[in-house]
Design an enzyme around this catalytic site. Structure first.
Site, short mmCIF file in Angstrom:
data_model
loop_
_atom_site.label_atom_id
_atom_site.label_comp_id
_atom_site.label_asym_id
_atom_site.label_seq_id
_atom_site.Cartn_x
_atom_site.Cartn_y
_atom_site.Cartn_z
CB SER A 234 -0.77 0.21 1.34
OG SER A 234 -1.51 1.22 1.78
CE LYS A 235 1.12 4.43 -5.93
NZ LYS A 235 0.08 5.59 -7.13
NE ARG A 236 -4.30 4.17 2.04
CZ ARG A 236 -5.10 4.11 1.35
NH1 ARG A 236 -5.30 4.83 0.22
NH2 ARG A 236 -5.64 2.48 0.83
#
Length: 469
Positions: A234-236
């Site tokens: 996930s980018k987050r």
């Protein structure tokens, strides 16, 4: 038939390592088949798209070896908007789609659950186009949709379990599902190689291909890339930006090699192999079905191996962005005029064996180019204990008397200083290292002192001694 594959990223953020893997797999497959690699930028999310993200995609592809001019494109999905709308109109005119003005709340009220799909309420009510009227695809009531997949065999989906899905919004704009299909048709894409997260949408897309009278492409869904907790990257949450790894000093060759091992392996008990071997041996039908673990520690080890394999001259060239602060790399702590290329060349072979990413070159060599070392206070406190002041005094006196300022003489001299105090060389050299380099770890000490020179070495040891007063 000429094989045509595509890579279709969205310019809404940094370039994802999972996307880089997909690009490489498509690239290799096209080369193996004598086909064409097409780059399509899916830029219809106007609110999130930025030109710099598009340039970031192109630059990232350049870095991993998919260079501009070697592929077809880039095309932009927004330029094909007319074809998207025309396809939606054809589906409506042929009876394969119908209009619906149901809101999500309407559907929920009829089904009694927010988890139920659309119930086909407007299938045969004859609603025409108009504001707020979404266009839905009329999914077959019976039978199955079989997705022939080079990796996953023949996943089969019951049509009755596929809801009548939206293909154009209430404002008439086609949704991504339809736009993606129409773009692939327009560009003559024959093979779609992508991550398995897209598999649930594939039966819908295949139905659209068939309804538009075109034979669907060959599908190949590669395993999703996950973190150490087996969660999708996930980018987050995870470090996923290819640019971040590039700017930290990972080599493109190491990154390419590692990404291709996410779900596949070359023959034999090998992992680090020449790119030519990967290009020759990679087979889509040999890709594993299970999720692929992106192990940053393993990637780091890979990169260290690649760094050590470089000829020294290439290693020196590779370090230049971190030594000069060019491009997206932060400037080093020294001024440009302080940098000594000859001094760096002298210690480069020593540094090459000790770093895993190129950015680590800066803290390993900064003592050579600064007027005074950057002192790690924790290292100072740990090292400068009782007796250190006297030891530094003796080191200065012994070094001043040296006739030859070379690593071997420096080592034997300091070893003798320690022996008089009953200390082994490791204990003796620790205060000297901190005084001269500011750290407890780094390049071999005596080779470093040789390059630093007599005057600067003695000046730093004396300065450290004064601090201990």
């Amino acid at each position: 038939m000429t094989v045509r594959v595509r890579f279709a990223p969205s310019p809404t953020g940094m370039f994802h390592v999972g996307g880089a893997r997909s690009a490489l797999q498509n690239w290799i497959y096209a080369k193996q088949q004598g086909g064409v690699f097409v780059l399509r930028i899916e830029d219809t999310d106007a609110a999130r798209n930025k030109p710099e993200w598009t340039e970031g995609i192109l630059s990232a592809l350049d870095w991993i070896g998919i260079s501009r001019g070697s592929y077809e494109g880039p095309y932009f999905q927004s330029a094909n908007a007319g074809e998207h709308r025309a396809a939606a109109a054809r589906l409506y005119d042929s009876g394969r789609a119908y209009y619906c003005d149901c809101t999500r709340e309407d559907v929920q009220a009829r089904t009694g659950s927010q988890y139920q799909g659309y119930d086909g309420y407007h299938r045969d009510r004859g609603l025409g186009p108009g504001p707020g009227h979404a266009l839905r695809f009329r999914t077959p009531d019976e039978g199955t949709t079989v997705v022939v997949d080079l990796i996953r065999g023949e996943p089969t989906f019951e049509n009755k379990l596929i809801e009548d899905f939206v293909i154009a919004r209430g404002d008439g704009s086609p949704v991504f599902l339809l736009a993606n299909v129409v773009d692939d048709m327009t560009m003559g894409i024959t093979h779609v190689i992508r991550a398995e997260e897209h598999l649930p949408n594939t039966p819908k897309q295949q139905l659209l291909w068939e309804a538009l009278g075109v034979k669907p492409p060959v599908w190949a869904h590669v395993p999703v890339v996950v973190n150490e907790k087996r969660q999708k990257l996930s980018k987050r949450r995870d470090k996923v930006a290819l640019e971040a790894y590039r700017d930290e000093g990972y080599l493109a060759g190491a990154m390419r090699n590692y990404l291709m091992l996410l779900g596949w392996a070359p023959s034999g008990d090998r992992e680090i192999v020449p790119w030519s071997v990967i290009e020759d041996e990679f087979r889509l039908d040999e890709v594993n079905l299970s999720s692929a673990f992106f192990d940053e520690k393993k990637l780091r080890a890979f990169n260290g191996e690649y760094i050590r394999a470089l000829p020294v001259a290439e290693f020196i060239d590779a370090c230049q962005p971190w030594l000069t602060g060019t491009g997206t790399i932060a400037p080093p702590p020294w001024q440009p005029e302080e940098f000594d290329a000859d001094a760096f060349a002298a210690v480069a072979p020593l540094a090459q064996t000790r770093i895993a990413v190129l950015s680590e070159i800066v803290p390993n060599v900064d003592f050579l180019f600064l007027a005074s070392p950057l002192i790690d206070e924790a290292a100072w406190t740990k090292t400068m204990k009782d007796g250190s002041a006297e030891l530094l005094d003796d080191a200065v006196a012994a070094f001043e008397a040296l006739e030859s300022w070379d690593a071997e003489s420096l080592k034997s001299t300091l070893e003798a200083v320690g022996a008089e105090r009953g200390l082994k060389l490791g204990k003796t050299q620790a205060p000297v290292r901190v005084a001269v380099t500011g750290r407890t770890v780094g390049l071999p000490l005596f080779e470093s002192l040789e390059v630093l020179g007599r005057e600067r070495t003695l000046t730093r040891i004396r300065a450290a001694r004064l601090r201990l007063v």
